[in-house]
Design a protein around this motif. Structure first.
Motif, PDB file in Angstrom:
ATOM      1  N   GLN A  42      -4.381  -3.576  -5.366  1.00 36.24           N
ATOM      2  CA  GLN A  42      -3.659  -2.973  -6.496  1.00 36.24           C
ATOM      3  C   GLN A  42      -2.669  -1.930  -5.989  1.00 36.24           C
ATOM      4  O   GLN A  42      -3.032  -1.059  -5.195  1.00 36.24           O
ATOM      5  CB  GLN A  42      -4.675  -2.316  -7.434  1.00 36.24           C
ATOM      6  N   ASP A  43      -1.429  -2.008  -6.422  1.00 35.57           N
ATOM      7  CA  ASP A  43      -0.454  -0.966  -6.106  1.00 35.57           C
ATOM      8  C   ASP A  43      -0.954   0.355  -6.684  1.00 35.57           C
ATOM      9  O   ASP A  43      -1.522   0.398  -7.769  1.00 35.57           O
ATOM     10  CB  ASP A  43       0.920  -1.316  -6.668  1.00 35.57           C
ATOM     11  N   GLY A  44      -0.763   1.437  -5.940  1.00 34.36           N
ATOM     12  CA  GLY A  44      -1.242   2.750  -6.356  1.00 34.36           C
ATOM     13  C   GLY A  44      -2.579   3.120  -5.753  1.00 34.36           C
ATOM     14  O   GLY A  44      -2.949   4.287  -5.745  1.00 34.36           O
ATOM     15  N   SER A  45      -3.311   2.129  -5.254  1.00 35.75           N
ATOM     16  CA  SER A  45      -4.571   2.409  -4.558  1.00 35.75           C
ATOM     17  C   SER A  45      -4.254   2.815  -3.123  1.00 35.75           C
ATOM     18  O   SER A  45      -3.128   2.653  -2.657  1.00 35.75           O
ATOM     19  CB  SER A  45      -5.486   1.187  -4.575  1.00 35.75           C
ATOM     20  N   THR A  46      -5.226   3.373  -2.435  1.00 39.50           N
ATOM     21  CA  THR A  46      -4.993   3.758  -1.042  1.00 39.50           C
ATOM     22  C   THR A  46      -5.564   2.712  -0.093  1.00 39.50           C
ATOM     23  O   THR A  46      -6.447   1.932  -0.460  1.00 39.50           O
ATOM     24  CB  THR A  46      -5.624   5.129  -0.719  1.00 39.50           C
ATOM     25  N   VAL A  47      -5.064   2.745   1.128  1.00 38.11           N
ATOM     26  CA  VAL A  47      -5.588   1.850   2.162  1.00 38.11           C
ATOM     27  C   VAL A  47      -7.083   2.107   2.344  1.00 38.11           C
ATOM     28  O   VAL A  47      -7.879   1.178   2.445  1.00 38.11           O
ATOM     29  CB  VAL A  47      -4.807   2.022   3.483  1.00 38.11           C
ATOM     30  N   MET A  48      -7.490   3.387   2.337  1.00 41.69           N
ATOM     31  CA  MET A  48      -8.907   3.736   2.503  1.00 41.69           C
ATOM     32  C   MET A  48      -9.763   3.142   1.393  1.00 41.69           C
ATOM     33  O   MET A  48     -10.815   2.565   1.661  1.00 41.69           O
ATOM     34  CB  MET A  48      -9.067   5.260   2.539  1.00 41.69           C
ATOM     35  N   LYS A  77       8.380   3.037   7.646  1.00 44.94           N
ATOM     36  CA  LYS A  77       8.258   2.805   6.209  1.00 44.94           C
ATOM     37  C   LYS A  77       7.112   3.621   5.603  1.00 44.94           C
ATOM     38  O   LYS A  77       7.223   4.123   4.490  1.00 44.94           O
ATOM     39  CB  LYS A  77       8.041   1.319   5.934  1.00 44.94           C
ATOM     40  N   VAL A  78       6.023   3.742   6.341  1.00 46.27           N
ATOM     41  CA  VAL A  78       4.872   4.519   5.853  1.00 46.27           C
ATOM     42  C   VAL A  78       5.199   6.008   5.876  1.00 46.27           C
ATOM     43  O   VAL A  78       4.807   6.763   4.993  1.00 46.27           O
ATOM     44  CB  VAL A  78       3.609   4.207   6.686  1.00 46.27           C
ATOM     45  N   GLY A  79       5.929   6.421   6.895  1.00 42.92           N
ATOM     46  CA  GLY A  79       6.338   7.816   6.987  1.00 42.92           C
ATOM     47  C   GLY A  79       5.359   8.675   7.769  1.00 42.92           C
ATOM     48  O   GLY A  79       4.333   8.207   8.256  1.00 42.92           O
ATOM     49  N   SER A  80       5.700   9.933   7.861  1.00 46.52           N
ATOM     50  CA  SER A  80       4.914  10.892   8.637  1.00 46.52           C
ATOM     51  C   SER A  80       3.828  11.515   7.780  1.00 46.52           C
ATOM     52  O   SER A  80       3.944  11.581   6.562  1.00 46.52           O
ATOM     53  CB  SER A  80       5.824  12.007   9.156  1.00 46.52           C
ATOM     54  N   PRO A  81       2.784  12.022   8.432  1.00 46.70           N
ATOM     55  CA  PRO A  81       1.729  12.702   7.678  1.00 46.70           C
ATOM     56  C   PRO A  81       2.216  14.035   7.111  1.00 46.70           C
ATOM     57  O   PRO A  81       3.103  14.672   7.677  1.00 46.70           O
ATOM     58  CB  PRO A  81       0.628  12.921   8.711  1.00 46.70           C
ATOM     59  N   ILE A 100      -2.397   6.978   2.476  1.00 44.49           N
ATOM     60  CA  ILE A 100      -1.393   5.904   2.412  1.00 44.49           C
ATOM     61  C   ILE A 100      -1.602   5.144   1.109  1.00 44.49           C
ATOM     62  O   ILE A 100      -2.558   4.382   0.966  1.00 44.49           O
ATOM     63  CB  ILE A 100      -1.499   4.943   3.611  1.00 44.49           C
ATOM     64  N   LYS A 101      -0.704   5.386   0.140  1.00 38.04           N
ATOM     65  CA  LYS A 101      -0.766   4.685  -1.146  1.00 38.04           C
ATOM     66  C   LYS A 101       0.005   3.374  -1.033  1.00 38.04           C
ATOM     67  O   LYS A 101       1.145   3.357  -0.580  1.00 38.04           O
ATOM     68  CB  LYS A 101      -0.168   5.531  -2.255  1.00 38.04           C
ATOM     69  N   VAL A 102      -0.644   2.314  -1.453  1.00 47.29           N
ATOM     70  CA  VAL A 102      -0.022   0.994  -1.420  1.00 47.29           C
ATOM     71  C   VAL A 102       1.016   0.907  -2.537  1.00 47.29           C
ATOM     72  O   VAL A 102       0.780   1.363  -3.652  1.00 47.29           O
ATOM     73  CB  VAL A 102      -1.095  -0.102  -1.584  1.00 47.29           C
ATOM     74  N   SER A 103       2.153   0.340  -2.201  1.00 49.13           N
ATOM     75  CA  SER A 103       3.230   0.127  -3.166  1.00 49.13           C
ATOM     76  C   SER A 103       3.956  -1.159  -2.789  1.00 49.13           C
ATOM     77  O   SER A 103       3.754  -1.683  -1.687  1.00 49.13           O
ATOM     78  CB  SER A 103       4.209   1.302  -3.122  1.00 49.13           C
ATOM     79  N   PRO A 104       4.801  -1.677  -3.666  1.00 53.43           N
ATOM     80  CA  PRO A 104       5.556  -2.876  -3.302  1.00 53.43           C
ATOM     81  C   PRO A 104       6.358  -2.699  -2.009  1.00 53.43           C
ATOM     82  O   PRO A 104       6.563  -3.654  -1.271  1.00 53.43           O
ATOM     83  CB  PRO A 104       6.470  -3.108  -4.513  1.00 53.43           C
TER      84      PRO A 104
END
Length: 106
Positions: free
Chosen positions: A19-25, A60-64, A88-92
């Motif tokens: 689901q978009d908006g969920s985190t990788v964790m 694309k993920v970016g820095s912490p 890391i929030k999942v998005s399109p």
């Protein structure tokens, strides 16, 4: 929905539709990915969900964030692409993301 791949330390690939908006964790825990302990439950208060973002995805993920950088001080074998998977929030934009789980967590 987006697709992510989490590669466990032993090379096992977890190809997940999430689901978009969920985190990788959250998705790693939900799918019993070994090596993602997530002791704090995603509050960015530990380093037990440490992952390495695949080089192709690092920009694309970016820095912490500064808070995440502080927590990464407690992680084992930190690398330039280290991130906490709870941050890391999942998005399109991250459809196809690949992360790797380190050999052990801190």
């Amino acid at each position: 929905m987006s697709n992510i791949t989490i590669v466990a330390f032993d090379g096992t690939r977890f190809d997940l539709s999430v689901q978009d908006g969920s985190t990788v964790m959250e998705n790693a825990v939900r799918n019993s990915v070994p090596g993602i302990d997530a002791e704090c439950g995603g509050a960015c208060a530990c380093a037990t969900c440490h992952v390495y973002v695949d080089d192709a995805w690092a920009s694309k993920v970016g820095s912490p964030s500064p808070m995440e950088e502080d927590m990464l001080d407690f992680a084992v074998d930190v690398r330039p692409t280290s991130r906490l998977s709870c941050q890391i929030k999942v998005s399109p934009d991250l459809d196809g993301l690949v992360v790797h789980v380190p050999e052990r967590q801190g």
